[in-house]
Design a protein around this motif. Structure first.
Motif, PDB file in Angstrom:
ATOM      1  N   LEU A 184       0.822  -1.232   0.141  1.00  0.00           N
ATOM      2  CA  LEU A 184       0.091  -0.063  -0.085  1.00  0.00           C
ATOM      3  C   LEU A 184       0.730   1.049  -0.040  1.00  0.00           C
ATOM      4  O   LEU A 184       0.630   2.290  -0.612  1.00  0.00           O
ATOM      5  N   GLN A 185       2.024   1.154   0.716  1.00  0.00           N
ATOM      6  CA  GLN A 185       2.854   2.419   0.778  1.00  0.00           C
ATOM      7  C   GLN A 185       3.441   2.626  -0.733  1.00  0.00           C
ATOM      8  O   GLN A 185       3.685   3.664  -1.365  1.00  0.00           O
ATOM      9  N   ALA A 186       3.664   1.639  -1.300  1.00  0.00           N
ATOM     10  CA  ALA A 186       4.224   1.554  -2.735  1.00  0.00           C
ATOM     11  C   ALA A 186       3.102   2.168  -3.546  1.00  0.00           C
ATOM     12  O   ALA A 186       3.503   3.097  -4.515  1.00  0.00           O
ATOM     13  N   ALA A 187       2.044   1.870  -3.427  1.00  0.00           N
ATOM     14  CA  ALA A 187       0.928   2.590  -4.280  1.00  0.00           C
ATOM     15  C   ALA A 187       0.851   3.764  -3.826  1.00  0.00           C
ATOM     16  O   ALA A 187       0.341   4.620  -4.650  1.00  0.00           O
ATOM     17  N   LEU A 188       0.828   4.268  -2.679  1.00  0.00           N
ATOM     18  CA  LEU A 188       0.545   5.594  -2.319  1.00  0.00           C
ATOM     19  C   LEU A 188       1.676   6.539  -2.961  1.00  0.00           C
ATOM     20  O   LEU A 188       1.534   7.645  -2.813  1.00  0.00           O
ATOM     21  N   THR A 189       2.881   6.084  -2.896  1.00  0.00           N
ATOM     22  CA  THR A 189       4.078   6.648  -3.724  1.00  0.00           C
ATOM     23  C   THR A 189       4.097   6.660  -5.141  1.00  0.00           C
ATOM     24  O   THR A 189       5.283   6.742  -5.541  1.00  0.00           O
ATOM     25  N   ASP A 190       2.919   6.058  -5.666  1.00  0.00           N
ATOM     26  CA  ASP A 190       2.814   6.161  -7.369  1.00  0.00           C
ATOM     27  C   ASP A 190       3.648   5.014  -7.936  1.00  0.00           C
ATOM     28  O   ASP A 190       4.102   5.142  -8.976  1.00  0.00           O
ATOM     29  N   LEU A 191       3.942   3.886  -7.208  1.00  0.00           N
ATOM     30  CA  LEU A 191       4.739   3.010  -7.920  1.00  0.00           C
ATOM     31  C   LEU A 191       3.700   2.003  -8.480  1.00  0.00           C
ATOM     32  O   LEU A 191       4.653   0.977  -9.238  1.00  0.00           O
ATOM     33  N   GLY A 192       2.618   1.906  -8.541  1.00  0.00           N
ATOM     34  CA  GLY A 192       1.944   0.977  -9.065  1.00  0.00           C
ATOM     35  C   GLY A 192       0.466   0.777  -8.620  1.00  0.00           C
ATOM     36  O   GLY A 192      -0.028   1.673  -7.489  1.00  0.00           O
ATOM     37  N   VAL A 193      -0.192  -0.445  -8.960  1.00  0.00           N
ATOM     38  CA  VAL A 193      -1.386  -0.818  -8.531  1.00  0.00           C
ATOM     39  C   VAL A 193      -1.455  -1.875  -7.528  1.00  0.00           C
ATOM     40  O   VAL A 193      -0.783  -2.975  -7.736  1.00  0.00           O
ATOM     41  N   ALA A 194      -1.853  -1.552  -6.275  1.00  0.00           N
ATOM     42  CA  ALA A 194      -1.948  -2.717  -5.074  1.00  0.00           C
ATOM     43  C   ALA A 194      -3.120  -3.284  -5.132  1.00  0.00           C
ATOM     44  O   ALA A 194      -4.371  -2.695  -5.513  1.00  0.00           O
ATOM     45  N   MET A 195      -3.273  -4.606  -4.827  1.00  0.00           N
ATOM     46  CA  MET A 195      -4.718  -5.354  -4.442  1.00  0.00           C
ATOM     47  C   MET A 195      -4.999  -5.241  -2.983  1.00  0.00           C
ATOM     48  O   MET A 195      -4.138  -5.740  -2.240  1.00  0.00           O
ATOM     49  N   GLY A 196      -5.911  -4.083  -2.661  1.00  0.00           N
ATOM     50  CA  GLY A 196      -5.932  -3.755  -1.442  1.00  0.00           C
ATOM     51  C   GLY A 196      -7.351  -4.402  -0.529  1.00  0.00           C
ATOM     52  O   GLY A 196      -8.179  -4.636  -1.296  1.00  0.00           O
ATOM     53  N   SER A 197      -7.333  -4.724   0.450  1.00  0.00           N
ATOM     54  CA  SER A 197      -8.483  -5.147   1.349  1.00  0.00           C
ATOM     55  C   SER A 197      -8.964  -3.979   1.835  1.00  0.00           C
ATOM     56  O   SER A 197      -8.516  -3.059   2.676  1.00  0.00           O
ATOM     57  N   LEU A 198     -10.144  -3.883   1.527  1.00  0.00           N
ATOM     58  CA  LEU A 198     -11.148  -2.577   1.815  1.00  0.00           C
ATOM     59  C   LEU A 198     -11.118  -2.488   3.409  1.00  0.00           C
ATOM     60  O   LEU A 198     -11.070  -1.343   3.919  1.00  0.00           O
ATOM     61  N   ALA A 199     -10.878  -3.523   4.177  1.00  0.00           N
ATOM     62  CA  ALA A 199     -10.940  -3.296   5.681  1.00  0.00           C
ATOM     63  C   ALA A 199      -9.976  -2.586   6.176  1.00  0.00           C
ATOM     64  O   ALA A 199      -9.946  -1.934   7.107  1.00  0.00           O
ATOM     65  N   LEU A 200      -8.717  -2.777   5.496  1.00  0.00           N
ATOM     66  CA  LEU A 200      -7.572  -2.031   6.282  1.00  0.00           C
ATOM     67  C   LEU A 200      -7.112  -0.969   5.501  1.00  0.00           C
ATOM     68  O   LEU A 200      -5.928  -0.375   5.598  1.00  0.00           O
ATOM     69  N   MET A 201      -8.049  -0.165   4.525  1.00  0.00           N
ATOM     70  CA  MET A 201      -7.594   1.060   4.058  1.00  0.00           C
ATOM     71  C   MET A 201      -8.686   2.201   3.788  1.00  0.00           C
ATOM     72  O   MET A 201      -8.907   2.726   3.188  1.00  0.00           O
ATOM     73  N   GLU A 202      -9.808   2.181   4.877  1.00  0.00           N
ATOM     74  CA  GLU A 202     -10.711   2.982   5.185  1.00  0.00           C
ATOM     75  C   GLU A 202     -10.450   4.388   4.965  1.00  0.00           C
ATOM     76  O   GLU A 202     -10.975   5.198   4.184  1.00  0.00           O
ATOM     77  N   ASP A 203      -9.243   4.677   5.819  1.00  0.00           N
ATOM     78  CA  ASP A 203      -8.729   6.171   5.964  1.00  0.00           C
ATOM     79  C   ASP A 203      -8.318   6.688   4.279  1.00  0.00           C
ATOM     80  O   ASP A 203      -8.579   7.443   4.088  1.00  0.00           O
ATOM     81  N   ASP A 204      -7.538   5.810   3.794  1.00  0.00           N
ATOM     82  CA  ASP A 204      -6.803   6.101   2.352  1.00  0.00           C
ATOM     83  C   ASP A 204      -7.909   6.329   1.512  1.00  0.00           C
ATOM     84  O   ASP A 204      -7.781   7.383   0.659  1.00  0.00           O
ATOM     85  N   LEU A 205      -9.004   5.481   1.558  1.00  0.00           N
ATOM     86  CA  LEU A 205     -10.273   5.582   0.542  1.00  0.00           C
ATOM     87  C   LEU A 205     -11.170   7.032   0.950  1.00  0.00           C
ATOM     88  O   LEU A 205     -11.201   7.575   0.023  1.00  0.00           O
ATOM     89  N   ALA A 206     -11.012   7.309   2.217  1.00  0.00           N
ATOM     90  CA  ALA A 206     -11.922   8.302   2.697  1.00  0.00           C
ATOM     91  C   ALA A 206     -11.306   9.703   2.491  1.00  0.00           C
ATOM     92  O   ALA A 206     -12.066  10.636   1.973  1.00  0.00           O
TER      93      ALA A 206
END
Length: 303
Positions: free
Chosen positions: A227-249
């Motif tokens: 997820l940190q790699a995705a946040l820093t524009d390195l690519g597309v991660a397969m994310g678990s919605l339960a673990l990235m509520e704040d990032d999506l919000a």
């Protein structure tokens, strides 16, 4: 006449030998000599009149009877350890030991713990992180959280939180690499997890995109690293919605195809269910309530 209770010192040695699979490791753990371990095992075999171990290629191997007996011995020693801890902590702050993966601790459990601690100031939740399976964990625990069902004698396992997966990337990455249909992801920089290497393949199959051979991309050891790699524009991660509520919000991560999701086994709790422990029961109920809130949020977001 023999009593129903076998000698206790050999039982402790027996448990350590079965768990470690080695007389030498058991001796080191119990701070006794190798010969003392052998002697205690011999005493136990004489008591029961059965052979408990056979010499194998990887050291000593428990017989089938020993494996069955180990389950009860392990559960009994765990109960004694818990009872001793409760007695020592009478009138003190109660400690509940939780073992979970680093990603679950960082992205779901710890951000919510303050509400439990405010309501229960005399209970300390002590969180340790591990990716080991339940049978490999040596340290005592009260609650184990993992991504799949677990089994241990004298414990109960329940599913408490949905695990729904979908691709996510940063707004900058999606602006630079427009994704209009799922097959466009075959040309994207995919971020993989070493522990769940098949997830991207499963998602493509689920959405009907044919793939050939192994999918390229960077591999990360932990979910939070991908997820940190995705946040820093390195690519597309397969994310678990339960673990990235704040990032999506907050919009720091965006799902290019929010309704194309992969349902996984779900997050599970393994905990002591055989003891009357109101403090632990209260914490389990709290985890279940928080899990229901998150799962409901995930279902609502699906429309």
């Amino acid at each position: 006449m023999k009593t129903r209770l076998p000698p206790l010192k050999p039982l402790r040695v027996f448990e350590a030998v079965v768990r470690t699979g080695s007389l030498t490791q058991a001796a080191a753990e119990l701070h006794i000599t190798h010969s003392a371990v052998s002697q205690q095992i011999k005493l136990l075999e004489q008591y029961f009149g059965v052979t408990l171990f056979a010499r194998g290629q990887r050291g000593v191997e428990p017989t089938e009877a020993a494996r069955l007996f180990f389950t009860d011995v392990k559960a009994g020693l765990d109960r004694i350890a818990l009872g001793a801890e409760q007695l020592l902590n009478t009138g003190k702050v109660r400690i509940i030991r939780v073992s979970c993966t680093p990603s679950m601790a960082m992205r779901w459990l710890i951000p919510r713990l303050s509400s439990f601690q405010i309501e229960n100031p005399r209970v300390e939740i002590r969180v340790t992180t591990s990716t080991m399976a339940v049978e490999a964990i040596k340290e005592p625990f009260d609650v184990l959280i993992r991504r799949s069902p677990m089994h241990r004698a004298d414990y109960e396992c329940i599913r408490f939180l949905d695990d729904v997966l979908t691709p996510v990337a940063s707004p900058r990455y999606l602006q630079q690499h427009p994704l209009t249909q799922p097959q466009d992801l075959l040309q994207a920089s995919l971020l993989h997890l070493s522990s769940r290497s098949e997830t991207w393949t499963r998602w493509f199959v689920e959405v009907g995109v044919p793939i050939k051979g192994q999918l390229p991309g960077q591999i990360y050891e932990h979910f939070f690293l991908s997820l940190q790699a995705a946040l820093t524009d390195l690519g597309v991660a397969m994310g678990s919605l339960a673990l990235m509520e704040d990032d999506l919000a907050h919009g720091s991560l965006l799902p290019p195809f929010p309704h194309l999701r992969l349902q996984d086994k779900g997050f599970h709790l393994l905990y002591r269910a055989s003891l009357q422990d109101p403090v632990l029961s209260n914490f389990i109920a709290w985890l279940q309530a928080k899990g229901r809130q998150t799962s409901e949020s995930i279902r609502v977001s699906a429309g």
